[in-house]
Design an enzyme around this catalytic site. Structure first.
Site, PDB file in Angstrom:
ATOM      1  N   PHE B 121       0.862  -1.262   0.029  1.00 18.89           N
ATOM      2  CA  PHE B 121      -0.212   0.029  -0.122  1.00 18.89           C
ATOM      3  C   PHE B 121       1.104   1.192   0.077  1.00 18.89           C
ATOM      4  O   PHE B 121       1.965   1.141   0.306  1.00 18.89           O
ATOM      5  CB  PHE B 121      -0.868  -0.083   1.182  1.00 18.89           C
ATOM      6  CG  PHE B 121      -2.321   0.120   0.758  1.00 18.89           C
ATOM      7  CD1 PHE B 121      -3.063  -0.740   0.225  1.00 18.89           C
ATOM      8  CD2 PHE B 121      -3.181   0.934   1.569  1.00 18.89           C
ATOM      9  CE1 PHE B 121      -4.385  -0.733  -0.042  1.00 18.89           C
ATOM     10  CE2 PHE B 121      -4.414   1.147   1.343  1.00 18.89           C
ATOM     11  CZ  PHE B 121      -5.170   0.291   0.413  1.00 18.89           C
ATOM     12  N   GLN B 234      -7.824  14.496   4.449  1.00 21.91           N
ATOM     13  CA  GLN B 234      -6.987  13.718   3.613  1.00 21.91           C
ATOM     14  C   GLN B 234      -8.184  13.420   2.208  1.00 21.91           C
ATOM     15  O   GLN B 234      -9.349  13.192   2.590  1.00 21.91           O
ATOM     16  CB  GLN B 234      -6.992  12.544   4.088  1.00 21.91           C
ATOM     17  CG  GLN B 234      -6.277  11.448   2.838  1.00 21.91           C
ATOM     18  CD  GLN B 234      -5.793  10.134   3.617  1.00 21.91           C
ATOM     19  OE1 GLN B 234      -6.274   9.307   3.896  1.00 21.91           O
ATOM     20  NE2 GLN B 234      -4.467   9.976   3.760  1.00 21.91           N
ATOM     21  N   HIS B 236      -8.675  11.364  -0.725  1.00 22.57           N
ATOM     22  CA  HIS B 236      -8.350  10.204  -1.257  1.00 22.57           C
ATOM     23  C   HIS B 236      -8.107  10.462  -2.637  1.00 22.57           C
ATOM     24  O   HIS B 236      -8.796  10.877  -3.425  1.00 22.57           O
ATOM     25  CB  HIS B 236      -9.110   9.205  -0.921  1.00 22.57           C
ATOM     26  CG  HIS B 236      -8.475   7.507  -1.318  1.00 22.57           C
ATOM     27  ND1 HIS B 236      -8.384   7.281  -2.693  1.00 22.57           N
ATOM     28  CD2 HIS B 236      -8.325   6.650  -0.480  1.00 22.57           C
ATOM     29  CE1 HIS B 236      -7.910   5.952  -2.624  1.00 22.57           C
ATOM     30  NE2 HIS B 236      -8.040   5.409  -1.353  1.00 22.57           N
ATOM     31  N   LEU B 250     -15.381   5.586  -3.217  1.00 25.10           N
ATOM     32  CA  LEU B 250     -14.011   5.324  -3.201  1.00 25.10           C
ATOM     33  C   LEU B 250     -13.699   4.149  -4.307  1.00 25.10           C
ATOM     34  O   LEU B 250     -14.309   2.960  -4.360  1.00 25.10           O
ATOM     35  CB  LEU B 250     -13.497   4.676  -1.850  1.00 25.10           C
ATOM     36  CG  LEU B 250     -12.162   4.657  -1.516  1.00 25.10           C
ATOM     37  CD1 LEU B 250     -11.514   6.290  -1.471  1.00 25.10           C
ATOM     38  CD2 LEU B 250     -11.800   4.049  -0.381  1.00 25.10           C
ATOM     39  N   GLU B 253      -7.366   1.983  -2.587  1.00 28.59           N
ATOM     40  CA  GLU B 253      -5.867   1.939  -3.002  1.00 28.59           C
ATOM     41  C   GLU B 253      -5.377   0.673  -3.318  1.00 28.59           C
ATOM     42  O   GLU B 253      -4.128   0.535  -4.043  1.00 28.59           O
ATOM     43  CB  GLU B 253      -5.169   2.626  -1.823  1.00 28.59           C
ATOM     44  CG  GLU B 253      -3.677   3.428  -2.079  1.00 28.59           C
ATOM     45  CD  GLU B 253      -3.160   3.728  -0.907  1.00 28.59           C
ATOM     46  OE1 GLU B 253      -3.750   4.381  -0.263  1.00 28.59           O
ATOM     47  OE2 GLU B 253      -1.949   3.663  -0.680  1.00 28.59           O
ATOM     48  N   ARG B 309      -0.931   9.420  -0.104  1.00 32.21           N
ATOM     49  CA  ARG B 309      -2.196   9.867  -0.884  1.00 32.21           C
ATOM     50  C   ARG B 309      -2.115  11.395  -0.899  1.00 32.21           C
ATOM     51  O   ARG B 309      -2.641  11.977  -2.027  1.00 32.21           O
ATOM     52  CB  ARG B 309      -3.310   9.620   0.200  1.00 32.21           C
ATOM     53  CG  ARG B 309      -3.573   8.020   0.226  1.00 32.21           C
ATOM     54  CD  ARG B 309      -4.430   7.962   1.154  1.00 32.21           C
ATOM     55  NE  ARG B 309      -4.865   6.342   1.132  1.00 32.21           N
ATOM     56  CZ  ARG B 309      -5.875   5.984   1.870  1.00 32.21           C
ATOM     57  NH1 ARG B 309      -6.501   6.232   2.836  1.00 32.21           N
ATOM     58  NH2 ARG B 309      -6.261   4.423   1.549  1.00 32.21           N
ATOM     59  N   HIS B 375     -11.901  11.927   2.243  1.00 29.63           N
ATOM     60  CA  HIS B 375     -11.694  10.680   2.739  1.00 29.63           C
ATOM     61  C   HIS B 375     -11.617  10.610   4.264  1.00 29.63           C
ATOM     62  O   HIS B 375     -12.192   9.568   4.590  1.00 29.63           O
ATOM     63  CB  HIS B 375     -10.582   9.851   1.861  1.00 29.63           C
ATOM     64  CG  HIS B 375     -10.641   8.338   2.148  1.00 29.63           C
ATOM     65  ND1 HIS B 375     -11.837   7.420   2.052  1.00 29.63           N
ATOM     66  CD2 HIS B 375      -9.448   7.631   2.760  1.00 29.63           C
ATOM     67  CE1 HIS B 375     -11.356   6.537   2.150  1.00 29.63           C
ATOM     68  NE2 HIS B 375     -10.136   6.302   2.756  1.00 29.63           N
ATOM     69  N   ARG B 410      -2.460  10.631   6.615  1.00 35.35           N
ATOM     70  CA  ARG B 410      -2.420   9.233   7.060  1.00 35.35           C
ATOM     71  C   ARG B 410      -2.047   8.133   5.838  1.00 35.35           C
ATOM     72  O   ARG B 410      -2.537   8.358   4.811  1.00 35.35           O
ATOM     73  CB  ARG B 410      -3.846   8.855   7.518  1.00 35.35           C
ATOM     74  CG  ARG B 410      -4.159   7.475   7.815  1.00 35.35           C
ATOM     75  CD  ARG B 410      -5.416   7.282   8.345  1.00 35.35           C
ATOM     76  NE  ARG B 410      -6.315   7.495   7.371  1.00 35.35           N
ATOM     77  CZ  ARG B 410      -6.657   6.383   6.386  1.00 35.35           C
ATOM     78  NH1 ARG B 410      -6.517   5.233   6.568  1.00 35.35           N
ATOM     79  NH2 ARG B 410      -7.664   6.407   5.439  1.00 35.35           N
TER      80      ARG B 410
END
Lengths: 258, 609
Positions: B121, B234, B236, B250, B253, B309, B375, B410
Site C-alpha cells: 500500500f 485527506q 483520497h 471510493l 488503493e 495519498r 476521505h 495518514r
C-alpha cells in the site's frame, strides 16, 4: 434529462398508501438518488434507511417494481421509467415508516447461533483453499434481502422456528471454518428450522453479493443434519462410538462449486 | 412536558464502528456495564467501507518488516507532526490486535504457508496490510460485532446523540433520541468514549457514508475538549468521477497496490514526474523497474503510484488542471492491462462489481476514471497517547474522531489498525476511570430540558428554511473554499459564510412526525456540522504552508516554522473558537534515530531475509 414518476409507499405499521412524486432525473442516477432528491425537494419526512451508497453496508434494501434490491445499486437505466416506478419497503419485516422496516428480529434470531469456538492450542495456520468457502459466506453485508424473499418468512411468517437464509449462511461460515470445533447441527435441526427450507433458491437470486446461499451454504448444512440425525448406518456407529463434530471436508466437498 | 427514559451505564460508547465496538469489548472485559449508541443499525458503520486492509508489521510476507519500519513510515507519511508516543504504541501493538481478530473469527487472506497474507500500500515500505480481498473493513466490523454480541453488548441502535451532559466540569452522560420513534433518552454514565468517526459529509465530494457528519468533534468541543490539527483533511486520490451520482465513491488503493497504474489523457504514467524530494531514491525510476517490482523482483523499487495519498491526489489534480485529464475530469487508473481478469476479480471483487453496476464498466477490460475525494480527517479530539483521555474528565476518544496518530497525512491501511489499538486502550481506560468514580452522579434536569426544547424547535418554526438546502450550501461552499487546494481569501470568505450558516442552522423548519424523520435529522446534523467546519477553516487559515493533506496555493511549500507545531483548537469562555500553536512533544533520541533512518536495512531485524 427526463421526467420520471416514483410511486412510493408512505405509511407506518398501521398501514399506508402509495404516493406519486415526479422528478427530473439525470444520467447514471440510482433509485436511492431519486429518493434523496424527493426528500430534499418534496417530502422531507420521507423515511429511508441508507449508509454508504456504495453497496457495502446493506442498509437500503427495498422492493423496486416488486423486485427486492439495494436501492443504491439499482440504476434507473436498468428499469422501465416510462411508467411510474413503484418503491415499497421489504415485505417480510414490519414497517417503521415509509421505506424503513424493523429488522431487529434478525439480530435476535442471530443469538441462537453459538459463536466462533476455535480449537484449543491452535497454531492458526490455515490455507487459502480451506478458507475460500468461508470467505464467500463472510461477504454477506446483512441487507436481509434473502430473509425478505424467503417464503418461509415472507408468506408463512415463521419467525420462531426458522432463522432464515442469512443466518444459515452465518452458521455455515462458522461450521465450515477450518479451526472451529463447536457443533451447531442440533440448533440447525431444531430452533434453526433448516428443514423448512425447500431449496427454491429465491435467496440466492436476490443476493447482492452473489453468495451461492442455497448451493454452498444451505444444502451442505442440510446434508450434515441428515447425516447426523437420519442416517441409520452412521447412527449405529454413533451409538457404538459416540457423536462428534463432523469432519470438514466431506460435505463441503460435495457442494456445488460454481 | 416532554418525557424521556433514563439508562445508566459505567461506560457509554458513542459509535459502533471498529473503534466503538473494540472499546466496548475492552470495557466489558473490565467488568464495566457498557452501553453502545449507534446512529445506524449494528454492523453498518462507515468501517464497512474500508477496503484495502489493516496495516500491522507482522512480517508474514517480508520478514524484514517490524514496528520500527512501520513507525518510520507512519511518521514520514505524517510529515513528522504525529504524536510520536501514539505512533509507538500503535506500531508495536497492531500485530497483536490483528491476531486477536483472527482468534475471534476473522478470516484473512492467507500466505502460501498458511499465515495471514499482507499486501502493498502507499507509503508502506513492505507489504504490510492484512486483508480480505477488498472488503477488509466488513470483516473487521463483523468480527467485532459477533464478538461484542458474544460478550453481551447492550446496543441502542438508530439513536443519535444530540449533546453531552456535564456536571462540575466532568462529562456524566449524554442526551439523545431514538431515530425510529423520536423519543428522547438520557444516558447517565461515569465515562463516555467518543468513537464517532469522521466528518467527510461537510464536503460535496466524499467517500464517507452519511453518518460521517463530524458529531464527535463538535460534541467534544462544546464541552471544552481541545481539538488538534483540524486543517489536515485527506483527499483520497481515487474516487469515482463518473457518472455524477456516484462521484466520490471510493476506488480502493488496493487497485494500485495490486499493480494498477495512473495515466493521463496522453497515456503517460505521470507519477514518475511527481516524486517529492523526501522520497527520492525510494521509488522505481523507470517503467521497466516498476514492472520488475510487480513481477516480484525484490531488488526493484516500488512504483511511484504507491506514493502517499497527498502526493498522488495533488499530482492528479495537476494533470487535470493542466488539461491532461480524462473526459469526466479525472485521470485513468488501469489494472486491466496489468493483471489477468481472473486475478482482478479475485483480488478486487467489490471494485469489479461497483464499476460494473454503477459505471457500466468492466475494469478487467478498461481503465477506470478516478479523481480526488474527501476521505479522512487526520486531526481530531486531542487525547492522551496512552489512555485516549481528553482534557475533559470522563471523556475519551478513539478512532477517526481522535487526533494525533496520523500527523499531517495518514497512510492507507493505518486506520483499521488504529481503530482496534486505540479502541481497546480507550475502553480500558474509561472502565478504569469509571470504577474509581464512587461519588454521586448528577444529571442536571434543567440542562436536559433545555436541550430537548432546542432539538424540537424546528417542528415549531414554520417560517424556517429547508434543512436539505442548507446542508447542500454548506457542502458546496466547503468544497469550493476549504477543499483540496486552499488560499487565504477563500478561507476568509468561508468563515463569513459559516457565520451566516450557523445562524440559519438554528432557523430551520421541519414537518411530519418525529418518527424516522430525515428532515429533522438533517436539521440537527447541520448544527454540529457548522461547528466543525469552522474549526477546519480556522486551522487551515493559521497554517500558512503546504504539508501533508493541507495544501495552500498562497504558501505552496512546507515552512520549517510550521514543521514543529500542532494547532490546538480551543473553545473560549465566550463560546468562540481560537487556534493556538503548540510545540510538538520532544521525541526521545532512540525514536528519533528510527524516525529519521534513511536505510531500511538499519531498521530490519533480519537483514536480507
Amino acid at each position: 434529462m427526463s421526467t420520471v414518476t416514483f410511486r412510493i409507499f408512505r405509511g407506518d405499521r398501521n398501514g399506508g398508501e402509495l404516493k406519486d412524486y415526479t422528478i427530473e432525473v439525470q444520467e447514471g442516477m440510482v433509485v436511492l438518488d431519486a429518493i434523496h432528491q424527493i426528500q430534499a425537494e418534496q417530502a422531507p419526512d420521507l423515511a429511508c434507511r441508507w449508509n454508504c451508497k456504495a453497496g457495502k453496508c446493506g442498509s437500503c434494501g427495498a422492493e423496486v417494481n416488486g423486485k427486492p434490491t439495494l436501492m443504491c445499486m439499482t440504476r434507473l437505466d436498468t428499469i422501465d421509467t416510462s411508467k411510474p416506478v413503484t418503491v415499497r419497503p421489504m415485505k417480510t419485516f414490519p414497517v417503521i415508516r415509509d421505506l424503513a422496516t424493523d429488522v431487529k428480529w434478525n439480530y435476535e434470531a442471530n443469538k441462537k447461533i453459538k459463536p466462533f469456538t476455535p480449537a484449543p492450542n491452535t497454531d492458526w495456520i490455515m490455507f487459502q483453499e480451506d478458507v475460500d468457502r468461508v470467505q464467500e459466506f463472510r461477504k454477506c453485508i446483512e441487507c436481509f434481502l434473502c430473509q425478505n424473499v424467503c417464503h418461509v418468512l415472507r408468506e408463512h411468517d415463521e419467525k420462531t422456528g426458522f432463522i432464515g437464509p442469512r443466518l444459515l449462511v452465518r452458521t455455515a461460515s462458522l461450521e465450515m471454518h477450518p479451526l472451529d470445533v463447536e457443533n451447531r447441527l442440533d440448533m440447525l435441526k431444531n430452533e434453526g428450522g433448516i428443514g423448512y427450507c425447500n431449496i427454491t433458491k429465491c435467496c440466492t437470486e436476490v443476493c447482492p453479493e452473489h453468495i451461492h446461499i442455497t448451493d454452498n451454504a444451505i444444502i451442505p448444512l442440510k446434508e450434515r443434519v441428515v447425516d447426523e440425525y437420519y442416517d441409520p448406518i452412521l447412527g449405529f456407529f454413533r451409538r457404538l462410538f459416540g457423536s462428534k463434530k463432523q469432519a470438514q471436508t466431506p460435505s463441503s466437498g460435495q457442494a456445488a462449486d460454481d | 412536558m416532554e418525557s424521556y427514559t433514563i439508562h445508566d451505564y459505567d461506560v457509554l460508547v458513542i459509535g459502533a464502528g471498529g473503534a466503538g465496538l473494540r472499546a466496548a469489548i475492552a470495557a466489558i472485559e473490565q467488568g464495566a456495564k457498557v452501553g453502545v449508541v449507534t446512529k445506524s443499525l449494528l454492523g453498518k458503520a462507515h468501517t464497512v467501507m474500508a477496503e484495502g486492509g489493516m496495516a500491522a508489521a507482522m512480517g508474514n510476507v517480508r520478514p524484514e518488516d517490524n514496528w520500527k519500519v512501520h513507525f518510520r513510515d507512519t511518521l514520514k507519511g505524517g510529515g513528522m507532526l504525529n504524536n510520536w508516543k501514539m505512533v509507538e504504541n500503535y506500531t508495536k501493538e497492531a500485530p497483536d490486535r490483528v491476531r486477536e481478530l483472527e482468534q475471534w473469527g476473522a478470516v484473512f487472506d492467507r500466505t502460501p504457508d498458511g499465515r495471514i497474507n499482507q499486501r502493498n500500500f502507499g507509503g508502506h515500505s513492505y507489504p504490510r496490510l492484512a486483508h480480505v480481498g477488498d472488503r477488509t473493513g466488513l470483516e473487521l466490523i463483523r468480527t467485532l460485532q459477533d464478538h461484542a454480541v458474544k460478550m453481551g453488548i447492550h446496543a441502542h441502535m438508530e439513536t443519535t446523540i444530540y449533546r453531552l451532559l456535564t456536571d462540575a466540569g466532568r462529562v456524566v452522560g449524554a442526551l439523545g433520541f431514538n431515530r425510529q420513534t423520536g423519543d428522547f433518552l438520557v444516558f447517565r454514565a461515569k465515562a463516555v468514549v467518543l468513537a464517532t468517526g469522521g466528518l467527510g459529509r461537510i464536503y460535496q465530494v466524499t467517500s464517507n457514508s452519511w453518518e460521517c457528519t463530524g458529531d464527535g468533534f463538535s460534541l467534544a468541543s462544546m464541552v471544552g475538549a481541545d481539538l488538534i490539527d483540524m486543517e489536515f483533511i485527506q483527499f483520497h486520490p481515487t474516487g469515482m468521477v463518473w457518472p455524477p451520482s456516484v462521484m466520490g465513491i471510493l476506488v480502493t488503493e488496493g487497485v494500485r497496490g495490486e499493480g494498477g497504474v495512473l495515466k493521463n489523457s496522453e497515456g503517460r504514467r505521470f507519477m514518475f514526474d511527481n516524486v517529492p524530494e523526501r522520497y527520492k531514491g525510494e521509488f522505481a525510476e523507470t517503467e521497466e523497474e516498476a514492472e520488475r517490482w510487480l513481477q516480484g523482483d525484490r531488488n526493484a523499487r516500488r512504483p511511484p503510484e504507491l506514493l502517499t495519498r497527498d502526493v498522488v491526489a495533488r499530482a492528479i489534480r495537476k494533470e487535470v488542471n493542466e488539461g491532461r485529464g480524462s473526459p469526466h475530469g479525472g485521470v485513468f487508473l488501469d489494472i486491466a492491462s496489468r493483471r489477468p481478469a481472473d486475478y482482478i476479480k479475485k483480488k478486487l471483487p467489490s471494485m469489479y462489481h461497483q464499476f460494473m453496476k454503477l459505471g457500466n464498466l468492466d475494469i478487467t477490460k478498461e481503465p477506470m476514471e478516478v479523481g480526488p475525494t474527501c476521505h479522512y480527517v487526520m486531526g481530531g479530539v486531542r487525547v492522551d497517547p496512552d489512555t485516549q483521555a481528553t482534557n475533559v474528565p470522563g471523556l475519551y476518544a478513539a478512532g477517526e474522531v481522535a487526533g494525533g496518530l496520523h500527523g499531517a497525512n495518514r497512510l492507507g491501511g493505518n486506520s483499521l489498525s488504529d481503530l482496534v489499538v486505540f479502541g481497546r486502550r480507550a475502553g480500558l481506560a474509561a472502565a478504569e476511570y469509571a470504577a474509581k468514580q464512587t461519588g454521586s452522579y448528577q444529571v442536571d434536569e434543567a440542562q436536559v430540558r433545555a436541550y430537548i426544547a432546542e432539538a424540537l424547535q424546528p417542528f415549531n418554526n414554520p417560517q424556517g428554511e429547508n434543512p436539505f438546502a442548507l446542508m447542500k450550501e454548506l457542502r458546496a461552499t466547503m468544497q469550493k473554499n476549504a477543499g483540496i487546494m486552499r488560499e487565504e481569501s477563500e478561507l476568509k470568505a468561508q468563515l463569513e459564510i459559516l457565520a451566516n450558516l450557523k445562524k440559519r442552522a438554528w432557523n430551520t423548519s421541519v414537518s411530519g412526525s418525529r418518527a424516522y424523520n430525515p428532515g429533522w435529522h438533517t436539521a440537527l446534523d447541520m448544527r454540529l456540522m457548522v461547528e466543525i467546519s469552522e474549526a477546519v477553516v480556522l486551522a487551515a487559515l493559521a497554517r500558512k504552508e503546504s504539508r501533508g493533506g493541507h495544501a495552500r496555493l498562497d504558501y505552496p511549500d512546507p515552512d520549517p516554522t510550521f514543521a514543529k507545531i500542532n494547532h490546538i483548537i480551543r473553545r473560549k469562555s465566550d463560546g468562540t473558537l481560537t487556534v493556538v500553536a503548540e510545540p510538538l512533544p520532544e521525541m526521545p533520541e532512540e525514536l528519533r534515530k528510527i524516525a529519521e533512518a534513511k536505510d531500511l536495512k538499519e531498521l530490519s531485524d533480519k537483514v536480507g531475509a
